[in-house]
Design a protein around this motif. Structure first.
Motif, mmCIF file in Angstrom:
data_model
loop_
_atom_site.group_PDB
_atom_site.id
_atom_site.type_symbol
_atom_site.label_atom_id
_atom_site.label_comp_id
_atom_site.label_asym_id
_atom_site.label_seq_id
_atom_site.Cartn_x
_atom_site.Cartn_y
_atom_site.Cartn_z
ATOM 1 N N VAL A 57 -6.879 11.808 6.806
ATOM 2 C CA VAL A 57 -5.991 12.575 5.907
ATOM 3 C C VAL A 57 -6.661 12.780 4.551
ATOM 4 O O VAL A 57 -6.604 13.870 3.980
ATOM 5 N N ASN A 60 2.214 6.896 7.727
ATOM 6 C CA ASN A 60 1.790 8.195 8.255
ATOM 7 C C ASN A 60 2.559 9.325 7.583
ATOM 8 O O ASN A 60 1.990 10.370 7.245
ATOM 9 N N LYS A 68 1.347 13.724 1.379
ATOM 10 C CA LYS A 68 0.237 13.894 0.438
ATOM 11 C C LYS A 68 -0.576 15.124 0.820
ATOM 12 O O LYS A 68 -0.915 15.959 -0.032
ATOM 13 N N GLN A 69 -0.840 15.261 2.123
ATOM 14 C CA GLN A 69 -1.624 16.409 2.605
ATOM 15 C C GLN A 69 -0.910 17.702 2.273
ATOM 16 O O GLN A 69 -1.529 18.680 1.850
ATOM 17 N N ARG A 102 -6.220 6.670 10.271
ATOM 18 C CA ARG A 102 -5.558 7.952 10.002
ATOM 19 C C ARG A 102 -5.670 8.315 8.524
ATOM 20 O O ARG A 102 -5.840 9.484 8.179
ATOM 21 N N LYS A 117 -6.751 14.167 13.627
ATOM 22 C CA LYS A 117 -5.551 13.449 13.159
ATOM 23 C C LYS A 117 -4.469 13.463 14.245
ATOM 24 O O LYS A 117 -3.823 12.451 14.511
ATOM 25 N N LYS A 174 0.841 -1.214 0.000
ATOM 26 C CA LYS A 174 0.000 0.000 0.000
ATOM 27 C C LYS A 174 0.869 1.253 0.000
ATOM 28 O O LYS A 174 0.584 2.222 -0.728
ATOM 29 N N ASP A 217 1.189 9.935 4.198
ATOM 30 C CA ASP A 217 -0.084 10.670 4.292
ATOM 31 C C ASP A 217 0.162 12.159 4.514
ATOM 32 O O ASP A 217 -0.494 13.007 3.899
ATOM 33 N N ASP A 218 1.102 12.474 5.421
ATOM 34 C CA ASP A 218 1.394 13.883 5.694
ATOM 35 C C ASP A 218 1.967 14.557 4.455
ATOM 36 O O ASP A 218 1.648 15.719 4.164
ATOM 37 N N TYR A 242 -1.095 18.578 -1.510
ATOM 38 C CA TYR A 242 -2.397 19.127 -1.917
ATOM 39 C C TYR A 242 -2.412 20.641 -1.765
ATOM 40 O O TYR A 242 -3.042 21.356 -2.534
ATOM 41 N N LYS A 243 -1.696 21.099 -0.724
ATOM 42 C CA LYS A 243 -1.690 22.553 -0.486
ATOM 43 C C LYS A 243 -0.639 23.252 -1.321
ATOM 44 O O LYS A 243 -0.885 24.244 -1.975
ATOM 45 N N CYS A 281 -7.501 16.284 2.816
ATOM 46 C CA CYS A 281 -7.038 16.614 1.447
ATOM 47 C C CYS A 281 -8.197 17.067 0.586
ATOM 48 O O CYS A 281 -8.061 18.050 -0.172
ATOM 49 N N MET A 324 0.939 4.240 -2.767
ATOM 50 C CA MET A 324 0.648 5.636 -2.396
ATOM 51 C C MET A 324 1.662 6.596 -3.004
ATOM 52 O O MET A 324 1.361 7.779 -3.207
#
Lengths: 108, 198
Positions: free
Chosen positions: B17, A71, A77-78, B13, B92, A23, A74-75, A81-82, B21, A27
């Protein structure tokens, strides 16, 4: 818990770890699609290769290490996005992922 | 232990997230739309100023008002999305905290610390060893003092007998006479110097 139950538990844990590793590798494709910087895309592809071939384990410490990598992805990716064009920050986050992978491998 | 997990325990989580997003993406789209609308408003204002026909001016004015209302609505939506995103970030962080503390309590050394009785016993043992070691030193120190205090000085070797006393008295007298002689000589010299000056 008898020998066979223990063996089954270990194989379950190993397969869960393998799923998590796959996974995480998938990602990275999302991250590659989000970034517009060519250098970052190259770096992420190299990272993806490294992630794909990590050895799965039944040890809980190794599984925790893989969760930390998930994790961090994920951070990342977040953040992408910004803000898509900060090459320095992207390089820093890729380096962090390499460090997490090294720490995870040290627990094998 | 209750076998069924609550919604929050089932929550991952990754889901949080993803939700953050999506909110950020919507917010970004609305912001881009805002800028576009603002540019259109400015364009229409320019055109309106230059236009002489009242009917067309009215048309521009109505368009501008419509765009302004849409802009206000967009701003409200962006604020709502921002607030929502903040709350999800807090969720989160709570998930991360939960995981962090779970991982830390799993550590073997932390598990040892949870055994309070064993820890108290170990600390007491360490304290007793320390006290015993200190007692050995203080006892030795007291022993030294006690033995040294019991010693009496040998007067025959270190003290004064009659002959030593008489000799000392004589030596002191000689010293006194010598010092008085010196003083007398100094005074005489001074007198001579004064008489010569006169």
């Amino acid at each position: 818990m008898n020998y066979f139950q223990k063996k089954q538990l270990k194989s379950t844990q190993r397969s869960e770890d393998q799923q998590l590793i796959s996974k995480n590798a998938v990602m990275i494709d999302v991250l590659i699609s989000l970034t517009s910087n060519a250098t970052c895309k190259e770096e992420l592809k190299k990272l993806q290769e490294k992630l794909q071939y990590l050895t799965a384990s039944d040890l809980s410490k190794v599984y925790d290490g893989d969760k930390k990598i998930a994790n961090a992805i994920d951070d990342f990716k977040q953040w992408l996005y910004k803000e898509k064009d900060d090459a320095e920050k992207t390089a820093k986050m890729i380096k962090e992922l390499y460090v997490l992978i090294a720490e995870r491998n040290s627990k094998l | 232990m209750w076998p069924f997990k609550s919604k929050y325990q089932k929550l991952t989580r990754e889901e949080v997230v993803d939700a953050i997003c999506q909110l950020d993406k919507q917010s970004q789209e609305l912001e881009d739309g805002l800028l576009e609308k603002q540019n259109k408003v400015n364009e229409l204002m320019e055109k309106g100023r230059k236009e002489t026909d009242k009917a067309i001016k009215l048309l521009y004015a109505k368009k501008i008002n419509v765009l302004k209302k849409e802009r206000e609505q967009d701003v409200q939506r962006i604020l709502y999305l921002l607030y929502n995103s903040q709350l999800l970030n807090r969720l989160k962080n709570a998930i991360d905290d939960n995981q962090f503390f779970k991982n830390n309590t799993k550590m073997p050394l932390n598990k040892l610390l949870s055994d309070q009785k064993g820890l108290a016993k170990f600390l007491n043992q360490a304290l007793n060893i320390r006290i015993a070691a200190e007692d050995i030193l203080t006892d030795s120190d007291e022993l030294f003092n006690a033995i040294e205090e019991s010693y009496e000085k040998n007067e025959t070797i270190y003290g004064m007998n009659e002959q030593d006393n008489a000799l000392l008295a004589m030596l002191e007298q000689e010293d006194q006479v010598a010092s008085e002689q010196e003083l007398y000589e100094v005074n005489e010299k001074q007198k001579n110097v004064e008489t010569k000056k006169e």
